[in-house]
Scaffold this motif. Structure first.
Motif, PDB file in Angstrom:
ATOM      1  N   LEU A 164      91.341   8.410  10.528  1.00  0.00           N
ATOM      2  CA  LEU A 164      90.549   9.423  11.232  1.00  0.00           C
ATOM      3  C   LEU A 164      89.935  10.412  10.247  1.00  0.00           C
ATOM      4  CD1 LEU A 164      92.860  10.121  14.313  1.00  0.00           C
ATOM      5  CD2 LEU A 164      90.605   9.030  14.355  1.00  0.00           C
ATOM      6  N   ASP A 165      90.711  10.763   9.209  1.00  0.00           N
ATOM      7  CA  ASP A 165      90.179  11.658   8.174  1.00  0.00           C
ATOM      8  C   ASP A 165      88.962  11.040   7.502  1.00  0.00           C
ATOM      9  OD1 ASP A 165      92.129  13.549   8.647  1.00  0.00           O
ATOM     10  OD2 ASP A 165      93.462  12.818   7.066  1.00  0.00           O
ATOM     11  N   ILE A 166      89.091   9.760   7.138  1.00  0.00           N
ATOM     12  CA  ILE A 166      87.995   9.068   6.460  1.00  0.00           C
ATOM     13  C   ILE A 166      86.795   8.918   7.391  1.00  0.00           C
ATOM     14  CG2 ILE A 166      87.302   6.820   5.512  1.00  0.00           C
ATOM     15  CD1 ILE A 166      90.069   6.634   4.250  1.00  0.00           C
ATOM     16  N   LEU A 167      87.064   8.655   8.654  1.00  0.00           N
ATOM     17  CA  LEU A 167      85.989   8.521   9.631  1.00  0.00           C
ATOM     18  C   LEU A 167      85.215   9.834   9.758  1.00  0.00           C
ATOM     19  CD1 LEU A 167      84.840   6.370  11.517  1.00  0.00           C
ATOM     20  CD2 LEU A 167      86.406   7.170  13.283  1.00  0.00           C
ATOM     21  N   GLY A 173      78.241  11.785   6.310  1.00  0.00           N
ATOM     22  CA  GLY A 173      77.319  11.122   5.400  1.00  0.00           C
ATOM     23  C   GLY A 173      77.819  10.988   3.984  1.00  0.00           C
ATOM     24  N   LEU A 174      79.119  11.179   3.765  1.00  0.00           N
ATOM     25  CA  LEU A 174      79.665  11.088   2.420  1.00  0.00           C
ATOM     26  C   LEU A 174      79.846   9.639   1.989  1.00  0.00           C
ATOM     27  CD1 LEU A 174      82.407  13.888   2.447  1.00  0.00           C
ATOM     28  CD2 LEU A 174      79.983  14.048   1.840  1.00  0.00           C
ATOM     29  N   GLY A 175      79.658   9.377   0.707  1.00  0.00           N
ATOM     30  CA  GLY A 175      79.875   8.058   0.149  1.00  0.00           C
ATOM     31  C   GLY A 175      81.347   7.867  -0.208  1.00  0.00           C
ATOM     32  N   ALA A 180      86.701   9.914  -1.528  1.00  0.00           N
ATOM     33  CA  ALA A 180      87.898   9.825  -2.378  1.00  0.00           C
ATOM     34  C   ALA A 180      88.230  11.183  -2.993  1.00  0.00           C
ATOM     35  CB  ALA A 180      87.681   8.777  -3.468  1.00  0.00           C
ATOM     36  N   ARG A 181      87.212  11.881  -3.477  1.00  0.00           N
ATOM     37  CA  ARG A 181      87.436  13.194  -4.077  1.00  0.00           C
ATOM     38  C   ARG A 181      87.912  14.202  -3.041  1.00  0.00           C
ATOM     39  NH1 ARG A 181      81.919  13.643  -7.766  1.00  0.00           N
ATOM     40  NH2 ARG A 181      82.600  12.263  -9.487  1.00  0.00           N
ATOM     41  N   ALA A 182      87.302  14.165  -1.846  1.00  0.00           N
ATOM     42  CA  ALA A 182      87.650  15.138  -0.808  1.00  0.00           C
ATOM     43  C   ALA A 182      89.089  14.958  -0.315  1.00  0.00           C
ATOM     44  CB  ALA A 182      86.676  15.025   0.362  1.00  0.00           C
ATOM     45  N   LEU A 183      89.549  13.708  -0.290  1.00  0.00           N
ATOM     46  CA  LEU A 183      90.876  13.425   0.257  1.00  0.00           C
ATOM     47  C   LEU A 183      91.914  13.155  -0.829  1.00  0.00           C
ATOM     48  CD1 LEU A 183      89.855  11.144   3.283  1.00  0.00           C
ATOM     49  CD2 LEU A 183      90.286  13.605   3.266  1.00  0.00           C
ATOM     50  N   PHE A 184      91.500  13.265  -2.105  1.00  0.00           N
ATOM     51  CA  PHE A 184      92.408  13.078  -3.242  1.00  0.00           C
ATOM     52  C   PHE A 184      93.052  11.687  -3.245  1.00  0.00           C
ATOM     53  CE2 PHE A 184      92.368  17.606  -2.153  1.00  0.00           C
ATOM     54  CZ  PHE A 184      91.882  18.142  -3.341  1.00  0.00           C
ATOM     55  N   ILE A 185      92.217  10.677  -3.004  1.00  0.00           N
ATOM     56  CA  ILE A 185      92.675   9.295  -3.053  1.00  0.00           C
ATOM     57  C   ILE A 185      91.678   8.502  -3.890  1.00  0.00           C
ATOM     58  CG2 ILE A 185      93.909   9.328  -0.834  1.00  0.00           C
ATOM     59  CD1 ILE A 185      91.476   8.156   0.496  1.00  0.00           C
ATOM     60  N   SER A 186      92.010   7.256  -4.200  1.00  0.00           N
ATOM     61  CA  SER A 186      91.122   6.437  -5.020  1.00  0.00           C
ATOM     62  C   SER A 186      90.021   5.804  -4.172  1.00  0.00           C
ATOM     63  CB  SER A 186      91.917   5.331  -5.716  1.00  0.00           C
ATOM     64  OG  SER A 186      92.378   4.390  -4.765  1.00  0.00           O
ATOM     65  N   GLU A 187      88.942   5.394  -4.842  1.00  0.00           N
ATOM     66  CA  GLU A 187      87.863   4.704  -4.126  1.00  0.00           C
ATOM     67  C   GLU A 187      88.357   3.389  -3.540  1.00  0.00           C
ATOM     68  OE1 GLU A 187      83.773   4.588  -5.623  1.00  0.00           O
ATOM     69  OE2 GLU A 187      84.468   5.819  -7.312  1.00  0.00           O
TER      70      GLU A 187
END
Length: 220
Positions: A164-167, A173-175, A180-187
């Motif tokens: 849900l966070d990623i959605l 409109g984020l790539g 990944a940067r916003a949620l502190f996870i890898s691509e």
């Protein structure tokens, strides 16, 4: 003028007023020729874009708009359907397309489409569907009806908190890199979650995922 006892004169009904919207000129020409053979359907206009269909629907007052989903540049058939059907006393929209994915069907019906036909249908089925749509009756191609029933019977897959966070980031409109940067996870993790989101929502594109999420009110 005398009439024969026991015999009734058939009542002639006015032809259904139809607007055709398809961005391919050759396809439109074929549809116009086919519909002309029906005899009880009058094509009052043709559109090649969603915007044109919305404008002509308001100006020509057709009873039914025969709508393709993919319309090239501009708004797509789903958005055109939404704008047409939300207009007071607007016409019914009958989708005629080659696309039968769960996401396409869900979006079109949610937008207000009265029917959903595939272009592989026989001419007589198309004619009958146009008349049914003019009366406000729902018409679905058999494969589409099967998909709708399957969706209704199957439990709706639940998205995880991370999905849900990623959605939500996707809807902004984020790539992948920005998410990944916003949620502190890898691509790579973002890509994995996106694949699961697509599977659960029955889509295969980012825009499709966002559209279905909005319709299901999944966005926070």
């Amino acid at each position: 003028m005398s009439t024969t006892p026991g015999r009734t004169t058939p009542v002639r009904t006015a032809p259904v007023r139809l607007l055709v919207c398809d961005d391919h000129a050759v396809v439109r020409a074929g549809l116009l020729a086919l519909l002309a053979s029906a005899g009880d359907i009058e094509v009052v206009g043709e559109a090649s874009t969603g915007e044109e269909a919305v404008a002509l629907a308001a100006r020509l007052a057709p009873q039914v708009v025969l709508m393709d989903l993919q319309l090239g540049d501009g708004i797509d058939g789903v958005e055109a359907t939404r704008r047409i059907t939300t207009t007071p006393d607007g016409p019914h929209v009958l989708v005629l397309t080659t696309y039968d994915t769960d996401a396409d069907i869900t979006r079109a019906i949610a937008a207000g489409a009265t029917g959903y036909l595939l272009k592989a249908e026989r001419p007589e089925e198309l004619f009958a569907a146009v008349h049914a749509a003019a009366q406000g009756r729902t018409v679905l191609s058999p494969p589409v009806a099967s998909r709708v029933m399957a969706q209704m019977r199957a439990p709706s897959p639940q998205l995880t908190e991370r999905e849900l966070d990623i959605l939500g980031q996707l809807a902004q409109g984020l790539g992948n890199r920005e998410i990944a940067r916003a949620l502190f996870i890898s691509e790579a993790t973002v890509k994995t979650h996106l694949g699961r989101i697509y599977d659960k929502l029955g889509v295969d594109t980012r825009s499709g995922a966002v559209a279905v999420a909005k319709e299901r009110r999944l966005l926070r």
